[in-house]
Design a protein around this motif. Structure first.
Motif, PDB file in Angstrom:
ATOM      1  N   ILE A  55      -5.522  -9.568  -9.701  1.00 21.72           N
ATOM      2  CA  ILE A  55      -4.573  -8.483  -9.481  1.00 21.72           C
ATOM      3  C   ILE A  55      -3.743  -8.230 -10.733  1.00 21.72           C
ATOM      4  CG2 ILE A  55      -2.530  -7.778  -8.178  1.00 21.72           C
ATOM      5  CD1 ILE A  55      -3.713  -9.073  -5.737  1.00 21.72           C
ATOM      6  N   ASN A  56      -3.304  -9.308 -11.392  1.00 20.09           N
ATOM      7  CA  ASN A  56      -2.517  -9.151 -12.612  1.00 20.09           C
ATOM      8  C   ASN A  56      -3.325  -8.452 -13.702  1.00 20.09           C
ATOM      9  OD1 ASN A  56      -1.478 -11.066 -15.331  1.00 20.09           O
ATOM     10  ND2 ASN A  56      -0.103  -9.668 -14.278  1.00 20.09           N
ATOM     11  N   SER A  57      -4.598  -8.823 -13.841  1.00 14.69           N
ATOM     12  CA  SER A  57      -5.462  -8.194 -14.845  1.00 14.69           C
ATOM     13  C   SER A  57      -5.661  -6.717 -14.515  1.00 14.69           C
ATOM     14  CB  SER A  57      -6.821  -8.904 -14.895  1.00 14.69           C
ATOM     15  OG  SER A  57      -6.680 -10.257 -15.280  1.00 14.69           O
ATOM     16  N   TRP A  58      -5.844  -6.432 -13.228  1.00 16.39           N
ATOM     17  CA  TRP A  58      -6.027  -5.034 -12.814  1.00 16.39           C
ATOM     18  C   TRP A  58      -4.773  -4.213 -13.094  1.00 16.39           C
ATOM     19  CZ3 TRP A  58      -3.771  -1.725  -9.271  1.00 16.39           C
ATOM     20  CH2 TRP A  58      -4.497  -0.563  -8.964  1.00 16.39           C
ATOM     21  N   MET A  59      -3.614  -4.771 -12.773  1.00 16.49           N
ATOM     22  CA  MET A  59      -2.356  -4.060 -12.992  1.00 16.49           C
ATOM     23  C   MET A  59      -2.131  -3.774 -14.473  1.00 16.49           C
ATOM     24  SD  MET A  59      -0.642  -3.527 -10.101  1.00 16.49           S
ATOM     25  CE  MET A  59       1.088  -3.499 -10.521  1.00 16.49           C
ATOM     26  N   VAL A  60      -2.377  -4.794 -15.317  1.00 16.09           N
ATOM     27  CA  VAL A  60      -2.193  -4.617 -16.758  1.00 16.09           C
ATOM     28  C   VAL A  60      -3.151  -3.557 -17.293  1.00 16.09           C
ATOM     29  CG1 VAL A  60      -2.439  -5.751 -18.996  1.00 16.09           C
ATOM     30  CG2 VAL A  60      -1.288  -6.943 -17.132  1.00 16.09           C
ATOM     31  N   GLN A  61      -4.386  -3.586 -16.792  1.00 17.66           N
ATOM     32  CA  GLN A  61      -5.366  -2.587 -17.212  1.00 17.66           C
ATOM     33  C   GLN A  61      -4.956  -1.194 -16.757  1.00 17.66           C
ATOM     34  OE1 GLN A  61      -8.387  -2.994 -19.120  1.00 17.66           O
ATOM     35  NE2 GLN A  61      -8.011  -0.785 -19.153  1.00 17.66           N
ATOM     36  N   MET A  62      -4.381  -1.068 -15.563  1.00 13.76           N
ATOM     37  CA  MET A  62      -3.978   0.234 -15.060  1.00 13.76           C
ATOM     38  C   MET A  62      -2.804   0.812 -15.856  1.00 13.76           C
ATOM     39  SD  MET A  62      -6.006   1.315 -12.796  1.00 13.76           S
ATOM     40  CE  MET A  62      -7.260   0.501 -13.803  1.00 13.76           C
ATOM     41  N   VAL A  63      -1.877  -0.060 -16.295  1.00 16.80           N
ATOM     42  CA  VAL A  63      -0.793   0.417 -17.155  1.00 16.80           C
ATOM     43  C   VAL A  63      -1.384   1.011 -18.428  1.00 16.80           C
ATOM     44  CG1 VAL A  63       1.173  -0.279 -18.570  1.00 16.80           C
ATOM     45  CG2 VAL A  63       0.926  -1.200 -16.265  1.00 16.80           C
ATOM     46  N   PHE A  64      -2.358   0.304 -18.989  1.00 15.82           N
ATOM     47  CA  PHE A  64      -3.001   0.789 -20.214  1.00 15.82           C
ATOM     48  C   PHE A  64      -3.745   2.101 -19.956  1.00 15.82           C
ATOM     49  CE2 PHE A  64      -6.610   1.180 -23.051  1.00 15.82           C
ATOM     50  CZ  PHE A  64      -6.035   0.960 -24.301  1.00 15.82           C
ATOM     51  N   THR A  65      -4.531   2.129 -18.882  1.00 13.57           N
ATOM     52  CA  THR A  65      -5.347   3.306 -18.588  1.00 13.57           C
ATOM     53  C   THR A  65      -4.489   4.531 -18.311  1.00 13.57           C
ATOM     54  OG1 THR A  65      -7.121   1.923 -17.682  1.00 13.57           O
ATOM     55  CG2 THR A  65      -7.123   4.253 -17.066  1.00 13.57           C
ATOM     56  N   ALA A 192       1.984   3.566  -6.823  1.00 16.42           N
ATOM     57  CA  ALA A 192       1.031   4.109  -5.857  1.00 16.42           C
ATOM     58  C   ALA A 192      -0.319   3.418  -5.996  1.00 16.42           C
ATOM     59  CB  ALA A 192       0.873   5.611  -6.059  1.00 16.42           C
ATOM     60  N   LEU A 193      -0.758   3.197  -7.226  1.00 21.73           N
ATOM     61  CA  LEU A 193      -2.028   2.505  -7.454  1.00 21.73           C
ATOM     62  C   LEU A 193      -1.953   1.061  -6.972  1.00 21.73           C
ATOM     63  CD1 LEU A 193      -2.910   3.821 -11.020  1.00 21.73           C
ATOM     64  CD2 LEU A 193      -4.243   4.211  -8.948  1.00 21.73           C
ATOM     65  N   ALA A 194      -0.843   0.404  -7.284  1.00 15.33           N
ATOM     66  CA  ALA A 194      -0.685  -0.982  -6.873  1.00 15.33           C
ATOM     67  C   ALA A 194      -0.694  -1.119  -5.357  1.00 15.33           C
ATOM     68  CB  ALA A 194       0.631  -1.538  -7.438  1.00 15.33           C
ATOM     69  N   ARG A 195       0.009  -0.197  -4.684  1.00 13.57           N
ATOM     70  CA  ARG A 195       0.060  -0.233  -3.225  1.00 13.57           C
ATOM     71  C   ARG A 195      -1.336  -0.064  -2.640  1.00 13.57           C
ATOM     72  NH1 ARG A 195       3.903   4.157  -0.839  1.00 13.57           N
ATOM     73  NH2 ARG A 195       2.285   5.439  -1.817  1.00 13.57           N
ATOM     74  N   THR A 196      -2.140   0.835  -3.235  1.00 19.92           N
ATOM     75  CA  THR A 196      -3.517   1.027  -2.787  1.00 19.92           C
ATOM     76  C   THR A 196      -4.335  -0.235  -2.981  1.00 19.92           C
ATOM     77  OG1 THR A 196      -3.401   3.363  -3.345  1.00 19.92           O
ATOM     78  CG2 THR A 196      -5.599   2.413  -3.079  1.00 19.92           C
ATOM     79  N   ALA A 197      -4.170  -0.866  -4.154  1.00 20.39           N
ATOM     80  CA  ALA A 197      -4.946  -2.080  -4.449  1.00 20.39           C
ATOM     81  C   ALA A 197      -4.592  -3.204  -3.488  1.00 20.39           C
ATOM     82  CB  ALA A 197      -4.690  -2.524  -5.888  1.00 20.39           C
ATOM     83  N   TYR A 198      -3.295  -3.400  -3.255  1.00 15.74           N
ATOM     84  CA  TYR A 198      -2.878  -4.472  -2.353  1.00 15.74           C
ATOM     85  C   TYR A 198      -3.373  -4.227  -0.928  1.00 15.74           C
ATOM     86  CZ  TYR A 198       0.125  -7.105  -5.512  1.00 15.74           C
ATOM     87  OH  TYR A 198       0.591  -7.884  -6.521  1.00 15.74           O
ATOM     88  N   SER A 199      -3.377  -2.968  -0.493  1.00 22.82           N
ATOM     89  CA  SER A 199      -3.856  -2.668   0.859  1.00 22.82           C
ATOM     90  C   SER A 199      -5.353  -2.926   0.961  1.00 22.82           C
ATOM     91  CB  SER A 199      -3.540  -1.218   1.230  1.00 22.82           C
ATOM     92  OG  SER A 199      -4.232  -0.315   0.397  1.00 22.82           O
ATOM     93  N   ILE A 200      -6.101  -2.576  -0.100  1.00 24.01           N
ATOM     94  CA  ILE A 200      -7.542  -2.847  -0.105  1.00 24.01           C
ATOM     95  C   ILE A 200      -7.792  -4.341  -0.077  1.00 24.01           C
ATOM     96  CG2 ILE A 200      -9.644  -2.712  -1.503  1.00 24.01           C
ATOM     97  CD1 ILE A 200      -8.671   0.003  -2.492  1.00 24.01           C
ATOM     98  N   ASN A 201      -7.041  -5.080  -0.910  1.00 30.07           N
ATOM     99  CA  ASN A 201      -7.227  -6.526  -0.971  1.00 30.07           C
ATOM    100  C   ASN A 201      -6.865  -7.177   0.355  1.00 30.07           C
ATOM    101  OD1 ASN A 201      -7.937  -6.226  -3.623  1.00 30.07           O
ATOM    102  ND2 ASN A 201      -5.899  -6.708  -4.435  1.00 30.07           N
ATOM    103  N   TYR A 202      -5.790  -6.698   0.985  1.00 29.36           N
ATOM    104  CA  TYR A 202      -5.352  -7.286   2.250  1.00 29.36           C
ATOM    105  C   TYR A 202      -6.400  -7.078   3.329  1.00 29.36           C
ATOM    106  CZ  TYR A 202      -2.463  -8.317   6.305  1.00 29.36           C
ATOM    107  OH  TYR A 202      -1.975  -8.855   7.453  1.00 29.36           O
TER     108      TYR A 202
END
Length: 206
Positions: A55-65, A192-202
Motif C-alpha cells: 500500500i505504501n509503495s502504491w501510494m508513493v507511486q500515485m503521488v508521483f503519477t 479519493a484514490l487511497a480510499r478506493t484502494a483501501y476499499s478494494i483491499n478490504y
C-alpha cells in the motif's frame, strides 16, 4: 467549490493498479495457513508488514503519477520494471513462511530504489520550488526504506537485520504523512484514490 484537476489515466497505469490488486490477493494466502484452527500472531504480523509495503509503495507511486506522470518512454519502462518486481515478490510468500525474508526484503528494496530514482530524475528536471521540495522529501523517504530493506535482506538471519527492515517499513509508511504541506494541491484526488484502494483491499481480504 474548488475545481478538481482531472488527469487522463493511461492503460499502463490501469494495468499497474491491477498488478497491485493481484499482489494483495496473493498476500491473503499467507493467512490461509491455520495452526490448530487459528492464524498465528507471527503470521499476522508478517502479513501486516507485507500489506503495508504494498500500500505504501502504491501510494508513493500515485503521488508521483498524479503530479509528474507522463506517457513517456522513461515512465513506461519504470512502470514495467516495477510491475515485474511486484510479480516476482508474489512468489516470495512461501519463503516468508519459513522466515527466510531475504527474497521479499531484497525485492521490496529494489522496488523502493526504482521509485526513488523516478523522484530523483524529476527533482533535477523541475524548476519549481514546490516540485523540488516534494521530490526531495519522497526521495529521502524511499532511499531510507531502500537502505533498511537491503540491510534486512543481507542480514536476514540476524534479528537486528530483520528489526532494521521492519523499522524502515513502519517509519517510511508514517513519514509521508508529514509531507502534507507540500502535497496539499493534490491531496483531494490522492485521498479519493487511497480510499478506493483501501476499499478494494478490504473486500479482497475479507
Amino acid at each position: 467549490m474548488v475545481d478538481e484537476i482531472t488527469k487522463r489515466v493511461s492503460l499502463v497505469e490501469l494495468f499497474y493498479d491491477l498488478v497491485f490488486v493481484y499482489m494483495v490477493s496473493r498476500a491473503t494466502e499467507m493467512i490461509h495457513h491455520l495452526h490448530h484452527g487459528i492464524v498465528g500472531l507471527p503470521v499476522l504480523g508478517i502479513f501486516a508488514i507485507v500489506v503495508i509495503v504494498f500500500i505504501n509503495s502504491w501510494m508513493v507511486q500515485m503521488v508521483f503519477t498524479n503530479r509528474y506522470g507522463k506517457l513517456s518512454g522513461t515512465n513506461v519502462i519504470f512502470s514495467f520494471v516495477d510491475m515485474a518486481i511486484l510479480l516476482y515478490m508474489s512468489n516470495s510468500f512461501s519463503a516468508t513462511f519459513d522466515w527466510h525474508l531475504a527474497t521479499f526484503f531484497m525485492a521490496a528494496g529494489l522496488l523502493s530504489l526504482t521509485l526513488c530514482i523516478q523522484y530523483v530524475l524529476v527533482y533535477f528536471q523541475s524548476e519549481k520550488k514546490i516540485d523540488k521540495q516534494i521530490t526531495r522529501a519522497f526521495a529521502g523517504i524511499l532511499i531510507f526504506r531502500t537502505v533498511t530493506l537491503f540491510i534486512g535482506g543481507i542480514f536476514y538471519q540476524s534479528r537486528v537485520g530483520v528489526g532494521i527492515a521492519f523499522a524502515g517499513i513502519i517509519i517510511s509508511w508514517i513519514a509521508p504523512g508529514f509531507t502534507g504541506k507540500y502535497t496539499k494541491a493534490s491531496s483531494h484526488h490522492l485521498f479519493a484514490l487511497a480510499r478506493t484502494a483501501y476499499s478494494i483491499n478490504y473486500r479482497d481480504v475479507w
